[in-house]
Design an enzyme around this catalytic site. Structure first.
Site, short mmCIF file in Angstrom:
data_model
loop_
_atom_site.label_atom_id
_atom_site.label_comp_id
_atom_site.label_asym_id
_atom_site.label_seq_id
_atom_site.Cartn_x
_atom_site.Cartn_y
_atom_site.Cartn_z
N CYS A 179 1.98 6.87 15.15
CA CYS A 179 2.90 6.92 16.30
C CYS A 179 4.35 6.71 15.82
O CYS A 179 4.65 5.75 15.11
CB CYS A 179 2.53 5.84 17.32
SG CYS A 179 3.64 5.87 18.73
N ASN B 10 -4.08 18.41 12.37
CA ASN B 10 -3.34 18.29 13.63
C ASN B 10 -1.89 18.70 13.44
O ASN B 10 -1.27 18.42 12.41
CB ASN B 10 -3.44 16.82 14.11
CG ASN B 10 -2.55 16.52 15.31
OD1 ASN B 10 -1.72 15.63 15.26
ND2 ASN B 10 -2.73 17.25 16.38
N GLY B 11 -1.39 19.38 14.49
CA GLY B 11 0.02 19.78 14.50
C GLY B 11 0.19 21.25 14.77
O GLY B 11 -0.21 22.08 13.97
N ASP B 12 0.73 21.58 15.97
CA ASP B 12 1.10 22.95 16.31
C ASP B 12 -0.08 23.90 16.51
O ASP B 12 0.00 25.07 16.10
CB ASP B 12 2.05 23.52 15.26
CG ASP B 12 3.35 22.73 15.17
OD1 ASP B 12 3.59 21.89 16.07
OD2 ASP B 12 4.11 22.93 14.22
N GLN C 294 -8.72 4.57 20.60
CA GLN C 294 -7.70 4.37 19.57
C GLN C 294 -6.93 3.06 19.76
O GLN C 294 -6.50 2.76 20.87
CB GLN C 294 -6.70 5.53 19.56
CG GLN C 294 -5.77 5.44 18.36
CD GLN C 294 -4.60 6.38 18.42
OE1 GLN C 294 -3.73 6.25 19.27
NE2 GLN C 294 -4.56 7.33 17.51
N PRO D 206 -5.24 12.14 20.93
CA PRO D 206 -4.82 10.98 21.74
C PRO D 206 -3.38 11.20 22.19
O PRO D 206 -2.53 11.53 21.37
CB PRO D 206 -4.91 9.81 20.75
CG PRO D 206 -4.75 10.43 19.39
CD PRO D 206 -5.31 11.83 19.50
N MET D 207 -3.14 11.06 23.50
CA MET D 207 -1.76 11.19 23.98
C MET D 207 -1.52 10.13 25.05
O MET D 207 -2.12 10.18 26.13
CB MET D 207 -1.51 12.60 24.54
CG MET D 207 -1.34 13.65 23.47
SD MET D 207 -0.90 15.27 24.13
CE MET D 207 -2.48 15.82 24.80
N ALA D 208 -0.64 9.17 24.72
CA ALA D 208 -0.32 8.10 25.67
C ALA D 208 0.25 8.71 26.95
O ALA D 208 1.09 9.60 26.89
CB ALA D 208 0.69 7.14 25.03
N ARG E 121 -0.20 18.87 22.40
CA ARG E 121 0.71 19.49 23.37
C ARG E 121 0.22 20.84 23.86
O ARG E 121 0.50 21.24 24.99
CB ARG E 121 2.11 19.59 22.75
CG ARG E 121 2.78 18.22 22.56
CD ARG E 121 3.95 18.30 21.64
NE ARG E 121 3.54 18.80 20.33
CZ ARG E 121 4.36 19.30 19.41
NH1 ARG E 121 5.65 19.39 19.67
NH2 ARG E 121 3.89 19.72 18.26
C1 LIG Z 1 3.05 12.64 25.09
C2 LIG Z 1 2.40 12.36 23.76
C3 LIG Z 1 1.74 11.16 23.58
C4 LIG Z 1 1.14 10.88 22.35
N1 LIG Z 1 0.44 9.70 22.20
C5 LIG Z 1 -0.24 9.47 21.04
C6 LIG Z 1 -1.09 8.33 20.91
O1 LIG Z 1 -1.26 7.54 21.83
N2 LIG Z 1 -1.73 8.16 19.72
C7 LIG Z 1 -1.58 9.05 18.67
O2 LIG Z 1 -2.19 8.86 17.62
N3 LIG Z 1 -0.82 10.15 18.79
C8 LIG Z 1 -0.17 10.38 19.94
N4 LIG Z 1 0.56 11.53 20.09
C9 LIG Z 1 0.60 12.51 18.98
C10 LIG Z 1 -0.50 13.55 19.16
O3 LIG Z 1 -1.78 12.95 19.10
C11 LIG Z 1 -0.42 14.63 18.07
O4 LIG Z 1 -0.54 14.02 16.82
C12 LIG Z 1 0.92 15.39 18.12
O5 LIG Z 1 1.27 15.73 19.44
C13 LIG Z 1 0.86 16.67 17.25
O6 LIG Z 1 -0.11 17.54 17.73
P1 LIG Z 1 0.27 18.83 18.63
O7 LIG Z 1 1.25 19.64 17.83
O8 LIG Z 1 -1.05 19.53 18.84
O9 LIG Z 1 0.89 18.30 19.88
C14 LIG Z 1 1.19 11.82 21.29
C15 LIG Z 1 1.86 13.03 21.50
C16 LIG Z 1 2.45 13.31 22.71
C17 LIG Z 1 3.13 14.64 22.90
#
Ligand SMILES: Cc1cc2nc3c(=O)[nH]c(=O)nc-3n(C[C@H](O)[C@H](O)[C@H](O)COP(=O)(O)O)c2cc1C
Length: 323
Positions: A101, A201-203, A71, A17-19, A226
């Protein structure tokens, strides 16, 4: 209590999920490129409970995106129950509760990762949400509030007791925001502690990262955020790597351009052309990263006001570096 049936998914890599990013257009693209499941942008439980039209519209999805998790974020258990009641007519595959968040505007109201400091509040929200629907309710957490107070294992056990169907663990504390590297050891600890599926999740930036995370943590699914920006092909790469196949060849610029067109068209169909142009800017910045002439083109793309102008600029990049 229904659990998330990961055996029915076609793959082990899912879109985070990414806002502002994970809207229907981007989710569909990622599904087409191999994401096994997608999460919506976070939706305000309070706004849903108040029947807020814009928030309800944000929850819409296309059938081809399924399976989709919607979500919710908030603080009041009854708002989560009422919000879920508003979403039931959309027939989502499952719901997800945001306990991760780190954004100040969410945390200052006690929502998102601030709830990690209050396990009782998390239990009350999860219980209310699980009672409000027959669909699986998932939850997404961070490793804890800050270094020294990591409580992901305790929270995960609690969530399982409340009937939560699967847990996503982002291996960073709230205090870390997105800095440093994610601690995959926390994901491994949660996996050992609960019987429900765990989503790591993460990286995750490559197929190799996904394989290493699964090996290191035993997680059931990997969630990429990301790493998928400007790169919906990441999921095909992960699927190939987990399947023991060679990584797909890099996508040529002409192939990227075709997907950008598709992304634009889907977004324009949903939000109208002028909003799509504004919202596509950040995606275009990510799509063109690493392409020759990108730095110069980015400036012009950010001020282009019509679709024709945008694609004229993108085609020029093609000319500079034919695929
Ligand atoms: C621009 C952006 C918006 C995000 N919005 C949400 C969100 O709405 N809900 C949520 O649970 N996590 C949100 N996250 C966190 C991501 O879901 C994820 O946990 C975090 O980016 C780590 O994963 P990654 O290393 O693969 O990016 C957001 C992350 C980014 C970068």
């Amino acid at each position: 209590m229904p659990i998330l049936d990961i055996a029915t998914l076609d793959g082990r890599a899912v879109l985070a999920p990414m806002a502002g990013i994970s809207d229907p257009a981007f989710r569909l693209l990622c599904r087409r490129h191999g994401a096994a499941m997608v999460w919506s942008e976070m939706l305000s439980a309070e706004a849903l409970a108040r029947h807020h039209g814009k928030t309800l519209r944000m929850a819409a999805f296309r059938p081809a995106e399924r399976p989709v998790a919607l979500q919710l974020f908030g603080t009041r258990p009854q708002a989560f129950a009422d919000g879920i009641a508003q979403l039931e007519a959309l027939n989502p595959d499952c719901y997800d509760l945001n306990f991760g968040c780190p954004a100040p505007k969410i945390v200052k109201h006690g929502g998102g990762s601030a709830l990690l400091r209050d396990p009782g509040a998390i239990a009350a929200i999860a219980t209310a949400a699980v009672r409000a629907t027959a669909r699986p309710v998932l939850a997404k957490i961070r490793s804890g509030w800050e270094v020294g107070s990591e409580n992901a294992v305790e929270i995960a056990r609690l969530l399982e007791q409340c009937g939560v169907a699967a847990i996503t663990v982002h291996g960073r504390t709230r205090a870390q925001m997105f800095a440093g590297t994610a601690d995959w050891g926390v994901i491994a600890g949660v996996k050992r502690a609960v019987g429900i599926p765990v989503i790591g999740n993460g990286d995750i930036w490559s197929g190799g990262d996904a394989r290493r995370m699964i090996e290191a943590t035993g997680c059931d699914l990997v969630m990429a955020g990301r790493g998928a920006l400007g790169n919906p092909w990441l999921f095909a790469e992960i699927n190939a790597c987990l399947g023991g196949a060679a990584a797909p060849p890099p996508v040529p610029w002409s192939g990227k351009l075709a997907v950008i067109r598709e992304h634009f068209a889907l977004m324009a169909a949903d939000k109208g052309e002028s909003r799509a142009i504004r919202e596509m800017r950040k995606h275009l910045g990510w799509y063109i990263k690493g392409i020759e002439g990108a730095a110069h083109a980015r400036r012009d793309i950010m001020t282009a006001t019509t679709q024709e102008q945008v694609f004229a600029l993108l085609r020029r990049l093609t000319d500079q570096r034919p695929s």
